[in-house]
Design a protein around this motif. Structure first.
Motif, short mmCIF file in Angstrom:
data_model
loop_
_atom_site.label_atom_id
_atom_site.label_comp_id
_atom_site.label_asym_id
_atom_site.label_seq_id
_atom_site.Cartn_x
_atom_site.Cartn_y
_atom_site.Cartn_z
N LYS A 1 -31.07 56.86 6.63
CA LYS A 1 -32.36 56.95 7.31
C LYS A 1 -33.25 55.80 6.86
O LYS A 1 -33.02 55.18 5.82
CB LYS A 1 -33.03 58.30 7.03
CG LYS A 1 -32.22 59.50 7.52
CD LYS A 1 -32.92 60.81 7.20
CE LYS A 1 -32.11 62.00 7.71
NZ LYS A 1 -32.74 63.30 7.39
N MET A 2 -34.30 55.56 7.63
CA MET A 2 -35.20 54.46 7.31
C MET A 2 -35.86 54.64 5.95
O MET A 2 -36.14 53.65 5.26
CB MET A 2 -36.26 54.31 8.41
CG MET A 2 -37.16 53.09 8.23
SD MET A 2 -36.26 51.52 8.07
CE MET A 2 -35.62 51.36 9.74
N LYS A 3 -36.11 55.87 5.56
CA LYS A 3 -36.71 56.12 4.25
C LYS A 3 -35.89 55.48 3.14
O LYS A 3 -36.44 54.89 2.19
CB LYS A 3 -36.83 57.62 4.01
CG LYS A 3 -37.39 57.98 2.63
CD LYS A 3 -37.41 59.48 2.42
CE LYS A 3 -37.89 59.82 1.01
NZ LYS A 3 -37.86 61.29 0.75
N THR A 4 -34.56 55.56 3.23
CA THR A 4 -33.69 54.98 2.22
C THR A 4 -33.79 53.46 2.21
O THR A 4 -33.80 52.83 1.15
CB THR A 4 -32.23 55.41 2.46
OG1 THR A 4 -32.16 56.84 2.41
CG2 THR A 4 -31.30 54.83 1.41
N LEU A 5 -33.89 52.86 3.39
CA LEU A 5 -34.02 51.41 3.45
C LEU A 5 -35.37 50.95 2.92
O LEU A 5 -35.48 49.85 2.34
CB LEU A 5 -33.82 50.92 4.89
CG LEU A 5 -32.45 51.22 5.49
CD1 LEU A 5 -32.28 50.49 6.82
CD2 LEU A 5 -31.32 50.86 4.55
N LYS A 6 -36.41 51.76 3.09
CA LYS A 6 -37.71 51.42 2.51
C LYS A 6 -37.63 51.47 0.99
O LYS A 6 -38.26 50.66 0.29
CB LYS A 6 -38.78 52.37 3.03
CG LYS A 6 -39.13 52.13 4.49
CD LYS A 6 -40.21 53.10 4.99
CE LYS A 6 -40.57 52.83 6.45
NZ LYS A 6 -41.58 53.79 6.96
N GLU A 7 -36.86 52.42 0.45
CA GLU A 7 -36.66 52.47 -1.00
C GLU A 7 -35.93 51.21 -1.48
O GLU A 7 -36.27 50.65 -2.53
CB GLU A 7 -35.84 53.71 -1.37
CG GLU A 7 -36.55 55.03 -1.14
CD GLU A 7 -35.63 56.22 -1.30
OE1 GLU A 7 -34.42 56.01 -1.56
OE2 GLU A 7 -36.11 57.37 -1.15
N ALA A 8 -34.94 50.79 -0.70
CA ALA A 8 -34.21 49.57 -1.06
C ALA A 8 -35.13 48.35 -1.00
O ALA A 8 -35.08 47.49 -1.87
CB ALA A 8 -33.02 49.38 -0.11
N ARG A 9 -35.98 48.30 0.02
CA ARG A 9 -36.93 47.18 0.13
C ARG A 9 -37.86 47.13 -1.07
O ARG A 9 -38.15 46.06 -1.61
CB ARG A 9 -37.72 47.33 1.43
CG ARG A 9 -38.93 46.41 1.59
CD ARG A 9 -38.62 44.95 1.40
NE ARG A 9 -37.53 44.53 2.24
CZ ARG A 9 -36.75 43.46 1.97
NH1 ARG A 9 -36.94 42.75 0.86
NH2 ARG A 9 -35.77 43.12 2.78
N ALA A 10 -38.32 48.29 -1.52
CA ALA A 10 -39.20 48.32 -2.69
C ALA A 10 -38.48 47.75 -3.90
O ALA A 10 -39.07 47.02 -4.72
CB ALA A 10 -39.67 49.75 -2.96
N GLY A 11 -37.20 48.08 -4.04
CA GLY A 11 -36.43 47.53 -5.16
C GLY A 11 -36.24 46.04 -5.05
O GLY A 11 -36.37 45.31 -6.04
N LEU A 12 -35.96 45.55 -3.85
CA LEU A 12 -35.77 44.11 -3.66
C LEU A 12 -37.06 43.33 -3.90
O LEU A 12 -37.04 42.20 -4.38
CB LEU A 12 -35.25 43.84 -2.25
CG LEU A 12 -33.82 44.28 -1.96
CD1 LEU A 12 -33.53 44.18 -0.47
CD2 LEU A 12 -32.82 43.45 -2.76
N ASP A 13 -38.20 43.94 -3.57
CA ASP A 13 -39.48 43.25 -3.69
C ASP A 13 -40.08 43.29 -5.10
O ASP A 13 -41.07 42.60 -5.36
CB ASP A 13 -40.49 43.83 -2.70
CG ASP A 13 -40.18 43.43 -1.26
OD1 ASP A 13 -39.38 42.49 -1.06
OD2 ASP A 13 -40.74 44.05 -0.33
N LYS A 14 -39.50 44.09 -5.99
CA LYS A 14 -39.99 44.10 -7.36
C LYS A 14 -39.85 42.72 -7.99
O LYS A 14 -38.99 41.93 -7.62
CB LYS A 14 -39.21 45.12 -8.20
CG LYS A 14 -39.59 46.57 -7.95
CD LYS A 14 -38.79 47.48 -8.87
CE LYS A 14 -39.14 48.94 -8.64
NZ LYS A 14 -38.30 49.84 -9.48
#
Length: 259
Positions: A145-158
Motif C-alpha cells: 500500500k502507499m503507506k508503506t512506500l511513504k515509510e520507505a520515502r521517509a527512510g530514504l530522505d533521512k
C-alpha cells in the motif's frame, strides 16, 4: 546468486528522469523461484566458509542445525528479510553497484528486524578512488500500500537523502573484521571524514517485494518525489506472497537436513 531472469518477466518504465522496473514471477516457474532463492539464502545469514567449516568438523546434522538456528522463526521477519535479500541480490546482479556486505549476518537476534539503512550499494571509481552510493529501502508486504512506500520515502530522505554516517561506518567496520576490500574501507573513511558526500553521487532505490502489482504505487511514489537525487523503483511481484515466503524457508530447512 538469485537469477531473476530464470523465473521472472520484467518491464522497465521511465518516470520523468527516474526509472521503474517491475519483475513478475511466472507461475509456471514458481518451483524454480523457490529453489534458486533457497539456495542463495543461507549465505545471507552466515558466511559460506563458516557453513563449510561446520560441515567438515561436525557433519551434516549439526551443520544443518547451525543453518536453521540462524533463520528467523516469525513470518513477518522472514518476509522482511527476504525483501532485503532480494534487494541485495538485484543490486549485485542487475546494477552497476555492489552491496559489499550481507547485512543479515550481523543481526542482533534472528527474530528482530535490522536497524538502519537496509542496503547500500557502492561504486568505487578506480581513478579518483571516490564512491558513488545507492541508498536502498526494501519493503516486503503481502498487500503493498502507499503507506508503506511513504515509510520507505521517509527512510530514504533521512540524513538529507545521503547514506547515514552510522551505516557507512558499520560497513567499513565489518569489512575490516573480515580483512576484505581495504581500498573500499579507505574510500568510505574518506567520504565520511575528508571530502564528504555530494547529493549527485547518490541514487535512491525503493525496492518492493509484494503479492500485488506494484507499478501504479511505485509510479506515484517516484512522481511525488521533488528532491535532487535520482530515483529507482524496483518491484518484485509474486502471487501468493505469504505462501511463497513460507515455501522458501521450508526449502532451506529441508535442503539443510537432506541426508
Amino acid at each position: 546468486m538469485v537469477q531473476f531472469k530464470d523465473w521472472c518477466d520484467y518491464n522497465d518504465t521511465p518516470v520523468g528522469n527516474h526509472y521503474i522496473r517491475v519483475m513478475k514471477g511466472r507461475g509456471a516457474d514458481a518451483a524454480t523461484a523457490v529453489q534458486v532463492t533457497a539456495k542463495a539464502l543461507p549465505a545471507h545469514y552466515a558466511a559460506e566458509e563458516r557453513i563449510a567449516r561446520a560441515l567438515a568438523r561436525m557433519g551434516k546434522t549439526k551443520a544443518a542445525k547451525l543453518i536453521t538456528d540462524l533463520l528467523p522463526q516469525t513470518a513477518q521477519i522472514r518476509s522482511g528479510d527476504l525483501g532485503e535479500i532480494y534487494a541485495t541480490e538485484w543490486i549485485n546482479a542487475h546494477s552497476e553497484y555492489h552491496a559489499p556486505i550481507k547485512r543479515l549476518r550481523w543481526g542482533d537476534h534472528r527474530d528482530m528486524a535490522m536497524r538502519g539503512d537496509d542496503v547500500i550499494g557502492m561504486i568505487l571509481d578506480p581513478k579518483t578512488q571516490r564512491l558513488s552510493f545507492l541508498k536502498t529501502e526494501a519493503k516486503s508486504r503481502a498487500a503493498l500500500k502507499m503507506k508503506t512506500l511513504k515509510e520507505a520515502r521517509a527512510g530514504l530522505d533521512k540524513d538529507g537523502g545521503l547514506p547515514s554516517p552510522h551505516a557507512l561506518s558499520y560497513i567499513a567496520a565489518r569489512l575490516m573484521e573480515l580483512g576484505k576490500d581495504m581500498p573500499l574501507v579507505d574510500a568510505i573513511d574518506d567520504a565520511l571524514y575528508s571530502h564528504g558526500i555530494a547529493p549527485d553521487s547518490v541514487r535512491h532505490l525503493l525496492f518492493t517485494f509484494s503479492g500485488n502489482a506494484p507499478h501504479v504505487l511505485l509510479t506515484k511514489a517516484l512522481q511525488s518525489y521533488t528532491g535532487p537525487i535520482g530515483q529507482w523503483g524496483v518491484g518484485l511481484h509474486v502471487d501468493g506472497h505469504t505462501a511463497f515466503v513460507g515455501a522458501v524457508y521450508a526449502k532451506v530447512i529441508a535442503d539443510a537436513n537432506q541426508p
